[in-house]
Design a protein around this motif. Sequence first.
Motif, PDB file in Angstrom:
ATOM      1  N   ASP A 117     -12.066   1.873  -1.648  1.00  0.00           N
ATOM      2  CA  ASP A 117     -11.846   1.473  -3.043  1.00  0.00           C
ATOM      3  C   ASP A 117     -11.435   0.014  -3.174  1.00  0.00           C
ATOM      4  N   ARG A 118     -11.481  -0.709  -2.042  1.00  0.00           N
ATOM      5  CA  ARG A 118     -11.116  -2.129  -2.070  1.00  0.00           C
ATOM      6  C   ARG A 118      -9.760  -2.372  -2.721  1.00  0.00           C
ATOM      7  N   ILE A 119      -8.786  -1.592  -2.337  1.00  0.00           N
ATOM      8  CA  ILE A 119      -7.423  -1.832  -2.833  1.00  0.00           C
ATOM      9  C   ILE A 119      -6.974  -3.190  -2.291  1.00  0.00           C
ATOM     10  N   GLN A 120      -6.391  -3.997  -3.168  1.00  0.00           N
ATOM     11  CA  GLN A 120      -6.023  -5.358  -2.771  1.00  0.00           C
ATOM     12  C   GLN A 120      -4.797  -5.354  -1.838  1.00  0.00           C
ATOM     13  N   SER A 121      -4.722  -6.343  -0.967  1.00  0.00           N
ATOM     14  CA  SER A 121      -3.634  -6.410   0.006  1.00  0.00           C
ATOM     15  C   SER A 121      -2.319  -6.882  -0.604  1.00  0.00           C
ATOM     16  N   CYS A 122      -2.390  -7.565  -1.742  1.00  0.00           N
ATOM     17  CA  CYS A 122      -1.172  -7.841  -2.491  1.00  0.00           C
ATOM     18  C   CYS A 122      -1.538  -7.928  -3.973  1.00  0.00           C
ATOM     19  N   GLY A 157       2.541   1.921   0.927  1.00  0.00           N
ATOM     20  CA  GLY A 157       2.463   1.205   2.195  1.00  0.00           C
ATOM     21  C   GLY A 157       1.058   0.798   2.617  1.00  0.00           C
ATOM     22  N   GLY A 158       0.051   1.043   1.765  1.00  0.00           N
ATOM     23  CA  GLY A 158      -1.283   0.496   2.028  1.00  0.00           C
ATOM     24  C   GLY A 158      -2.076   1.189   3.117  1.00  0.00           C
ATOM     25  N   ILE A 159      -1.773   2.468   3.414  1.00  0.00           N
ATOM     26  CA  ILE A 159      -2.554   3.192   4.435  1.00  0.00           C
ATOM     27  C   ILE A 159      -3.864   3.675   3.800  1.00  0.00           C
ATOM     28  N   ILE A 205      -3.501  -1.991   4.885  1.00  0.00           N
ATOM     29  CA  ILE A 205      -4.027  -3.267   4.369  1.00  0.00           C
ATOM     30  C   ILE A 205      -2.923  -4.022   3.647  1.00  0.00           C
ATOM     31  N   HIS A 206      -1.685  -3.557   3.803  1.00  0.00           N
ATOM     32  CA  HIS A 206      -0.528  -4.140   3.106  1.00  0.00           C
ATOM     33  C   HIS A 206      -0.230  -5.520   3.696  1.00  0.00           C
ATOM     34  N   ALA A 207      -0.141  -6.540   2.854  1.00  0.00           N
ATOM     35  CA  ALA A 207       0.095  -7.901   3.358  1.00  0.00           C
ATOM     36  C   ALA A 207       1.574  -8.273   3.349  1.00  0.00           C
ATOM     37  N   GLY A 208       2.438  -7.322   3.018  1.00  0.00           N
ATOM     38  CA  GLY A 208       3.853  -7.663   2.866  1.00  0.00           C
ATOM     39  C   GLY A 208       4.731  -7.249   4.023  1.00  0.00           C
TER      40      GLY A 208
END
Lengths: 436, 352
Positions: free
Chosen positions: B248-253, B239-241, B277-280
Amino acid sequence: MKLEIGKFTVKDIVFGDRTFYEKGVLTVNKKEALDVVFEDSHITEAELYIVRPGDEVRLVPVKEAYEMRCKVSGGQSVYPGCTAPVEPVGAGRTHALKGCSLLVVGKHWGSFQDGLIDMSGPAQRNTIFGSMPNLVLVGDTDEEFERHEQQKKNRALRWAGMRLSEYIGKCVKDLEPEEIETWELEPVNERASDVRNLPSVVYVPQIQTQMEALGYNALVYGWDGNRMLPTYLHPNEILDGAIISGSFMPCSSKISTYEWVNNPMIKRLMREHGRTINFLGVVLSNLNVVMEEKVRSAMMVANIAKSLGAEGAIVAEEGYGNPDVDYILTLVELEKAGIKTLGITNECTGRDGTSQPLVALDERANALVSTGNVSELYELPPMKTVLGELESLARDGLSGGWEGCVREDGSVIMENNAFFCSDHISGFSLKTCAEF
Amino acid sequence: MLKAVHYINQFFGQVGGEESADFEPVLQEGPVGPGLLLNEAMKEVKITHTVICGDNFMASHPEDAVARILKMLEGLKFDIFLAGPAFNAGRYGVACGTICKAVKEKFDVPVITSMNEENPAVEMFKPNMYIFKGGRRATYMKQDVEKMAAFADKIARGDKLLPASMEGYFPRGIRHEVFLEDFGVEPKCAADRAFEMLLKKLKGEPYETELPIPKQERVPIAPAVKDLRKVKIALVTSGGIVPKDNPDRIQSCSATKWGAYDISKLDLLTAPEFKTIHAGYDPEQANKNPNVVLPLDAIRQYQKEGRIVEVDDQYYVTVGTGTTQAEAARMGREIAQKLKERNVGAVVLTAT
């Protein structure tokens, strides 16, 4: 069962002093035709128009399409259980005005299941009705209870369309047809051995019946399909008017009544009968909301097909989204019964094309024909004339429209969802989905 | 005439073979190696610069390599980015995919590469770029380069681009409705297509479904944990929390990264220290209260009640939207490995 369709091919429609057909021209007496429409006191306003391919005309909200036809022998009506008492159809002679349709359009108010037709321009090809002459009934009713509802039964206008299409169809009742199509399929246990040796196939249409309230769903001999279980029909019954389109589905997924009586899938299967296949007939299914009902219908379809000895089945789903579950379940149940299946329906891959195409997926659904993407975006130029009310697309909850989708200059941005019957799940679709 | 930049590895950049695989990225003017062939084949596009980078360097310092190359490109004006062909060379394929993806995200230009279907980078990167179907070895150089060149020319001319199967690149998972007549295919109605396909299926002949259903890898459900008090429990989410600066710059999608963050001192996640940071999905609720996606508050409550005893000191997160199955499976394996090392016995996995 043997059905003869006497064909009268209409190249043009005009208004005149009386209603008759001659040499490819259908002449309609407007006043007499409107009298038939006004037989129902719920119709408050009605007018007739003629539109032809190439006309700069946009029709919206289109509610239904009918073929103008009448029974000559073997029955009283082409709409049994709707405008006439229930009686069997599918045998005897029916006369039909071919190559044209009667379109029913709301004068003001649209609903979820209504759609748009362009008679010219880039989207003319998106529905089959864009490339044939159409008689157009534009009307309004006193059905106040649903005037501002997104879901409308559209009963007065749909029934007016049925009455009018049969009334006009009757003008060829006593004429000699230019051509007679014969549709015949012998009882399954009385077939010659060379036919029986061919792979046997059933057609499984899943009609849209997911509105739990009655009056909105597709009808079978006038019976609301929400309250039925899968059953067996002779294909002639469908070609002769046993199924009436409902008033509840996103419009591109809708199969109009015109398409039921002209169903190209049934016609192809009938033509192949005795040549490449042994066509066993139609296992008619509905689409349901409750999971247990979905399972029950899928199971019963498979059992009927198996009992008939089917080796192959073509399943067509009238809808997308939630009913994809019924669609995939039915394909899987048939495969589990050892029946090789093929599915036809549209997809919902989103405007950007990246969404999962069906709500439910199963690897056993391994032969699928795709007829379109409901959420494909279209920008349409303005048209000189609008029959109906353009603003309905933005205002009334049509499946592919939204507030602001109709611009001041009359141009439109909308989803494929709002084109009238444009995914032609009946089998007319010239579209597919491709991966980029 | 459009301008292109071309990416190749040390071998095709004529720096050297495996011994030079640590070669750090450089920018050269004009085409080099396969770029000469590409340049010759393209009528509407010209290679103005070539980036050469060692496969090992890209594989062992991907972030550094990408950052350096993007910096080199900043000053250039270019319209198309080309990479490879990479054939069946795994590291080279991943390098082409990595740099193409980064260039597309930063400069928003079309990116084109070519690989053999057995190159693992195809599965990893095909949703993000045009990867043309290439040969297994460099002996296919000419054919592979010609396919890339023809497509680059089409883009340059603004031609209508055809479906993946007609153009010859790996499908990117983007499905649109089409009228077949628009691609020079004779129109055939759905009923006829259906009948013909069914007949082939009945006869056991090969046929092509119009909607391929991806093969689903089903993971068997693990047996229930007998006593939750005896195992260490970890929180994992797609879920991008992340901590607010997303370290770590995890991408949003289409994420390719996952992170592990300390929660040992926390009783719950607070905003704005944690966010999604989840874009979905609509982030509003998760940004107000991150515990709705990563239920640390509830797990601590269980701990207080004695229903569970030990919770892993860190939680694990990635973003599950637009990610390929191959990437998701790789991250899953890596996270599972980490969990095993830390002796975790059960996981609460929240998806969105």
